[in-house]
Design a protein around this motif. Structure first.
Motif, PDB file in Angstrom:
ATOM      1  N   GLN A   3       0.859  -1.179   0.000  1.00 49.56           N
ATOM      2  CA  GLN A   3       0.000   0.000   0.000  1.00 49.56           C
ATOM      3  C   GLN A   3       0.891   1.224   0.000  1.00 49.56           C
ATOM      4  O   GLN A   3       1.637   1.452   0.956  1.00 49.56           O
ATOM      5  CB  GLN A   3      -0.906   0.003   1.231  1.00 49.56           C
ATOM      6  CG  GLN A   3      -1.837   1.188   1.320  1.00 49.56           C
ATOM      7  CD  GLN A   3      -3.047   1.055   0.419  1.00 49.56           C
ATOM      8  OE1 GLN A   3      -3.490  -0.046   0.122  1.00 49.56           O
ATOM      9  NE2 GLN A   3      -3.588   2.167  -0.016  1.00 49.56           N
ATOM     10  N   ALA A   4       0.792   2.036  -1.073  1.00 47.70           N
ATOM     11  CA  ALA A   4       1.541   3.280  -1.166  1.00 47.70           C
ATOM     12  C   ALA A   4       0.641   4.434  -0.780  1.00 47.70           C
ATOM     13  O   ALA A   4      -0.546   4.451  -1.130  1.00 47.70           O
ATOM     14  CB  ALA A   4       2.062   3.475  -2.583  1.00 47.70           C
ATOM     15  N   SER A   5       1.193   5.407  -0.073  1.00 52.96           N
ATOM     16  CA  SER A   5       0.414   6.570   0.340  1.00 52.96           C
ATOM     17  C   SER A   5       1.318   7.787   0.445  1.00 52.96           C
ATOM     18  O   SER A   5       2.551   7.673   0.420  1.00 52.96           O
ATOM     19  CB  SER A   5      -0.264   6.290   1.686  1.00 52.96           C
ATOM     20  OG  SER A   5       0.703   6.042   2.691  1.00 52.96           O
ATOM     21  N   GLY A   7       0.996  10.755  -1.521  1.00 51.93           N
ATOM     22  CA  GLY A   7       1.059  11.645  -2.667  1.00 51.93           C
ATOM     23  C   GLY A   7       0.202  12.881  -2.486  1.00 51.93           C
ATOM     24  O   GLY A   7      -0.554  12.997  -1.520  1.00 51.93           O
ATOM     25  N   LEU A  18       6.506   9.911   0.758  1.00 52.58           N
ATOM     26  CA  LEU A  18       5.676   8.764   0.410  1.00 52.58           C
ATOM     27  C   LEU A  18       5.999   7.604   1.350  1.00 52.58           C
ATOM     28  O   LEU A  18       7.135   7.458   1.800  1.00 52.58           O
ATOM     29  CB  LEU A  18       5.927   8.325  -1.034  1.00 52.58           C
ATOM     30  CG  LEU A  18       5.760   9.373  -2.118  1.00 52.58           C
ATOM     31  CD1 LEU A  18       6.013   8.745  -3.494  1.00 52.58           C
ATOM     32  CD2 LEU A  18       4.387  10.010  -2.063  1.00 52.58           C
ATOM     33  N   CYS A  20       5.337   3.280   1.981  1.00 57.44           N
ATOM     34  CA  CYS A  20       4.928   1.989   1.446  1.00 57.44           C
ATOM     35  C   CYS A  20       4.825   1.033   2.620  1.00 57.44           C
ATOM     36  O   CYS A  20       5.797   0.858   3.366  1.00 57.44           O
ATOM     37  CB  CYS A  20       5.947   1.484   0.436  1.00 57.44           C
ATOM     38  SG  CYS A  20       5.553  -0.129  -0.290  1.00 57.44           S
ATOM     39  N   ARG A  36       8.054   5.203 -10.926  1.00 59.95           N
ATOM     40  CA  ARG A  36       7.043   6.202 -11.244  1.00 59.95           C
ATOM     41  C   ARG A  36       6.690   6.125 -12.723  1.00 59.95           C
ATOM     42  O   ARG A  36       7.495   5.675 -13.545  1.00 59.95           O
ATOM     43  CB  ARG A  36       7.527   7.603 -10.878  1.00 59.95           C
ATOM     44  CG  ARG A  36       8.710   8.096 -11.707  1.00 59.95           C
ATOM     45  CD  ARG A  36       9.212   9.435 -11.147  1.00 59.95           C
ATOM     46  NE  ARG A  36      10.339   9.964 -11.928  1.00 59.95           N
ATOM     47  CZ  ARG A  36      11.019  11.050 -11.593  1.00 59.95           C
ATOM     48  NH1 ARG A  36      10.704  11.729 -10.485  1.00 59.95           N
ATOM     49  NH2 ARG A  36      12.015  11.464 -12.354  1.00 59.95           N
ATOM     50  N   VAL A  91       2.585   9.035 -11.267  1.00 59.43           N
ATOM     51  CA  VAL A  91       2.061   8.106 -10.273  1.00 59.43           C
ATOM     52  C   VAL A  91       3.251   7.309  -9.761  1.00 59.43           C
ATOM     53  O   VAL A  91       4.017   6.745 -10.552  1.00 59.43           O
ATOM     54  CB  VAL A  91       1.008   7.161 -10.871  1.00 59.43           C
ATOM     55  CG1 VAL A  91       0.550   6.143  -9.819  1.00 59.43           C
ATOM     56  CG2 VAL A  91      -0.177   7.973 -11.394  1.00 59.43           C
ATOM     57  N   TYR A  93       4.829   4.221  -7.556  1.00 62.97           N
ATOM     58  CA  TYR A  93       4.513   2.870  -7.114  1.00 62.97           C
ATOM     59  C   TYR A  93       5.643   2.322  -6.254  1.00 62.97           C
ATOM     60  O   TYR A  93       6.813   2.509  -6.575  1.00 62.97           O
ATOM     61  CB  TYR A  93       4.349   1.934  -8.314  1.00 62.97           C
ATOM     62  CG  TYR A  93       3.260   2.307  -9.279  1.00 62.97           C
ATOM     63  CD1 TYR A  93       3.502   3.174 -10.335  1.00 62.97           C
ATOM     64  CD2 TYR A  93       1.986   1.769  -9.147  1.00 62.97           C
ATOM     65  CE1 TYR A  93       2.510   3.509 -11.234  1.00 62.97           C
ATOM     66  CE2 TYR A  93       0.974   2.092 -10.051  1.00 62.97           C
ATOM     67  CZ  TYR A  93       1.247   2.967 -11.083  1.00 62.97           C
ATOM     68  OH  TYR A  93       0.252   3.291 -11.976  1.00 62.97           O
ATOM     69  N   GLN A 113      -0.621  -0.026  -5.316  1.00 62.05           N
ATOM     70  CA  GLN A 113      -1.591   0.501  -6.263  1.00 62.05           C
ATOM     71  C   GLN A 113      -1.176   1.848  -6.854  1.00 62.05           C
ATOM     72  O   GLN A 113      -1.785   2.277  -7.810  1.00 62.05           O
ATOM     73  CB  GLN A 113      -2.964   0.646  -5.589  1.00 62.05           C
ATOM     74  CG  GLN A 113      -3.176   1.926  -4.803  1.00 62.05           C
ATOM     75  CD  GLN A 113      -2.351   1.995  -3.531  1.00 62.05           C
ATOM     76  OE1 GLN A 113      -1.620   1.094  -3.162  1.00 62.05           O
ATOM     77  NE2 GLN A 113      -2.476   3.109  -2.831  1.00 62.05           N
ATOM     78  N   THR A 115       0.405   6.041  -6.044  1.00 64.60           N
ATOM     79  CA  THR A 115      -0.090   7.279  -5.447  1.00 64.60           C
ATOM     80  C   THR A 115       0.360   8.444  -6.326  1.00 64.60           C
ATOM     81  O   THR A 115       1.495   8.491  -6.789  1.00 64.60           O
ATOM     82  CB  THR A 115       0.410   7.438  -3.996  1.00 64.60           C
ATOM     83  OG1 THR A 115      -0.170   8.605  -3.405  1.00 64.60           O
ATOM     84  CG2 THR A 115       1.930   7.520  -3.904  1.00 64.60           C
ATOM     85  N   GLN A 116      -0.552   9.379  -6.573  1.00 58.93           N
ATOM     86  CA  GLN A 116      -0.277  10.476  -7.509  1.00 58.93           C
ATOM     87  C   GLN A 116       0.530  11.589  -6.837  1.00 58.93           C
ATOM     88  O   GLN A 116       0.172  12.051  -5.738  1.00 58.93           O
ATOM     89  CB  GLN A 116      -1.598  11.064  -8.025  1.00 58.93           C
ATOM     90  CG  GLN A 116      -1.445  12.265  -8.933  1.00 58.93           C
ATOM     91  CD  GLN A 116      -0.868  11.909 -10.288  1.00 58.93           C
ATOM     92  OE1 GLN A 116      -1.295  10.949 -10.923  1.00 58.93           O
ATOM     93  NE2 GLN A 116       0.120  12.685 -10.744  1.00 58.93           N
TER      94      GLN A 116
END
Length: 121
Positions: A3-5, A7, A18, A20, A36, A91, A93, A113, A115-116
């Protein structure tokens, strides 16, 4: 499962971090990388870190600006991004592998998934 978060939208010259995280087997069991992908472009390698955290690898385009590290919790790998540029927009990853660290996306069987990250000029 990864789980990436973290962004978001930032102005050029700003910073973002970021994270992970993994569920199931601890992320400390894997070599982890960030990739990316910008619109219309191929996915590209950003940074990677070994399972122990003892060695890192970064793309020339982000050296001196991005730092990959393992958090105190065994299940987290972070990417600190400073001095962001509009060309960093993509994005992002995180990916994990049990084979040696590589810049090739095909070496990583486990992916988050994405993160932008958007950097405005």
């Amino acid at each position: 499962q990864l789980q990436a978060s973290g962004g978001g939208l930032v102005q050029a010259g700003g910073s973002l971090g970021l994270s992970c995280a993994a569920s199931g087997r601890p992320l400390s069991a894997y070599n982890v990388a960030w990739f990316r992908q910008a619109p219309g472009k191929e996915r590209e390698f950003v940074s990677a870190i070994t399972w122990s955290g003892g060695s890192t690898l970064s793309a020339d385009s982000v050296k001196g600006r991005f730092t990959i590290f393992r958090g105190n919790a065994k299940n987290m790998v972070a990417l600190q991004m400073n001095s962001l540029k509009p060309e960093d927009t993509a994005v992002y990853y995180c990916a994990a592998t049990e084979v040696p660290v590589s810049t090739r996306s095909s070496s990583y069987p486990y992916w988050g998934q994405g993160t932008q990250v958007t950097v405005s000029s």
